[in-house]
Design a protein around this motif. Structure first.
Motif, PDB file in Angstrom:
ATOM      1  N   GLU A  65       2.060 -15.288   2.423  1.00 44.59           N
ATOM      2  CA  GLU A  65       2.741 -16.021   1.354  1.00 44.59           C
ATOM      3  C   GLU A  65       3.634 -17.128   1.898  1.00 44.59           C
ATOM      4  O   GLU A  65       3.964 -18.080   1.182  1.00 44.59           O
ATOM      5  CB  GLU A  65       3.559 -15.053   0.497  1.00 44.59           C
ATOM      6  CG  GLU A  65       2.695 -14.125  -0.354  1.00 44.59           C
ATOM      7  CD  GLU A  65       3.497 -13.002  -1.003  1.00 44.59           C
ATOM      8  OE1 GLU A  65       4.686 -12.830  -0.628  1.00 44.59           O
ATOM      9  OE2 GLU A  65       2.934 -12.283  -1.849  1.00 44.59           O
ATOM     10  N   GLN A  66       4.014 -17.014   3.171  1.00 50.37           N
ATOM     11  CA  GLN A  66       4.807 -18.078   3.810  1.00 50.37           C
ATOM     12  C   GLN A  66       3.924 -19.198   4.351  1.00 50.37           C
ATOM     13  O   GLN A  66       4.430 -20.154   4.942  1.00 50.37           O
ATOM     14  CB  GLN A  66       5.659 -17.503   4.948  1.00 50.37           C
ATOM     15  CG  GLN A  66       6.518 -16.313   4.582  1.00 50.37           C
ATOM     16  CD  GLN A  66       7.297 -16.506   3.297  1.00 50.37           C
ATOM     17  OE1 GLN A  66       8.076 -17.455   3.174  1.00 50.37           O
ATOM     18  NE2 GLN A  66       7.095 -15.613   2.337  1.00 50.37           N
TER      19      GLN A  66
ATOM     20  N   ARG B 110       1.074  -9.505   3.949  1.00 51.90           N
ATOM     21  CA  ARG B 110       1.049 -10.274   2.703  1.00 51.90           C
ATOM     22  C   ARG B 110       2.229 -11.245   2.646  1.00 51.90           C
ATOM     23  O   ARG B 110       2.079 -12.399   2.245  1.00 51.90           O
ATOM     24  CB  ARG B 110       1.076  -9.335   1.496  1.00 51.90           C
ATOM     25  CG  ARG B 110       0.898 -10.048   0.152  1.00 51.90           C
ATOM     26  CD  ARG B 110       0.898  -9.054  -0.985  1.00 51.90           C
ATOM     27  NE  ARG B 110       2.202  -8.420  -1.123  1.00 51.90           N
ATOM     28  CZ  ARG B 110       2.371  -7.134  -1.462  1.00 51.90           C
ATOM     29  NH1 ARG B 110       1.329  -6.349  -1.659  1.00 51.90           N
ATOM     30  NH2 ARG B 110       3.588  -6.633  -1.584  1.00 51.90           N
ATOM     31  N   TYR B 111       3.402 -10.770   3.068  1.00 48.74           N
ATOM     32  CA  TYR B 111       4.575 -11.645   3.096  1.00 48.74           C
ATOM     33  C   TYR B 111       4.321 -12.853   3.986  1.00 48.74           C
ATOM     34  O   TYR B 111       4.608 -14.002   3.600  1.00 48.74           O
ATOM     35  CB  TYR B 111       5.806 -10.872   3.591  1.00 48.74           C
ATOM     36  CG  TYR B 111       6.983 -11.770   3.894  1.00 48.74           C
ATOM     37  CD1 TYR B 111       7.809 -12.222   2.875  1.00 48.74           C
ATOM     38  CD2 TYR B 111       7.247 -12.200   5.201  1.00 48.74           C
ATOM     39  CE1 TYR B 111       8.882 -13.078   3.153  1.00 48.74           C
ATOM     40  CE2 TYR B 111       8.312 -13.045   5.476  1.00 48.74           C
ATOM     41  CZ  TYR B 111       9.124 -13.481   4.454  1.00 48.74           C
ATOM     42  OH  TYR B 111      10.159 -14.334   4.729  1.00 48.74           O
TER      43      TYR B 111
END
Length: 217
Positions: free
Chosen positions: A56-57, A52-53
């Motif tokens: 998100e980038q 998810r991180y």
């Protein structure tokens, strides 16, 4: 260590390897790869929130996982309802920036990952005993495209002090089994013994978490 071991862990929700928070070494060192966009391959991904991180980038995520429980939980816990494309031996669950390939990692081909510009391994290599780990890195070399750049986070400690998983993987091991096909660069090394009480309680004298940039030739 057979696949049934991990299937049972997921069925019983014995998920000591799963981190509920994004790995802080990922957030610290992902910029070292100097990538602004592209598709990231995450082998043996489980339901890692690290995916998810990365999404998100601005990255697309291609995960590989053989537990259907893990794949379904990932989408459910992120409020997503995936489109399911059934196949043999690999099925695909996809929604938004995520594609999770359900099936045996060793059944993946170069075609599955041909457009990946990066890969991420926090809990794959260290989860595998010696013979299977060698098989894993050989298969990575066989399928990853040239130039694909990875952030790899590994533990290193005296293996005789505590049986895995998680297993100890040294830079010497990487050079021996990956050096012919990958450029290996250590980015950082951290003393993490006091943060891991399992190792302290079992008398492990030292524990390092080592961060690598590993690039397919």
């Amino acid at each position: 260590m057979e696949p049934q071991f991990w299937h049972e862990r997921w069925e019983n929700q014995q998920l000591g390897f799963h981190q509920p928070e994004v790995n802080h070494f990922l957030t610290k060192h992902w910029p070292d790869l100097q990538l602004s966009s592209g598709k990231v391959f995450v082998p043996l991904c489980g339901k890692s929130v690290d995916m998810r991180y990365l999404a998100e980038q601005g990255f697309q995520i291609l995960g590989s996982e053989f537990s259907e429980i893990a794949v379904r939980q990932f989408f459910a816990e992120n409020g997503l309802t995936p489109e399911i494309i059934a196949g043999q031996p690999i099925s695909c669950y996809q929604q938004h920036n995520y594609q999770l390939l359900l099936g045996d990692f060793f059944e993946l081909t170069a075609e599955h990952v041909h457009d990946c510009t990066a890969f991420y391994d926090r809990a794959s290599m260290v989860a595998l005993p010696e013979e299977m780990r060698q098989h894993y890195v050989r298969h990575l070399a066989n399928i990853l495209p040239s130039g694909c750049c990875g952030l790899v986070i590994l533990l290193e400690y005296p293996q005789e002090a505590l049986p895995g998983p998680a297993f100890s993987v040294s830079q010497a091991w990487l050079e021996q089994y990956m050096g012919a096909h990958f450029v290996i660069e250590q980015l950082a090394s951290y003393d993490v013994l006091q943060e891991n009480q399992k190792f302290v309680k079992n008398g492990v004298p030292w524990l390092q978490e080592n961060i690598y940039r590993i690039t397919r030739n």
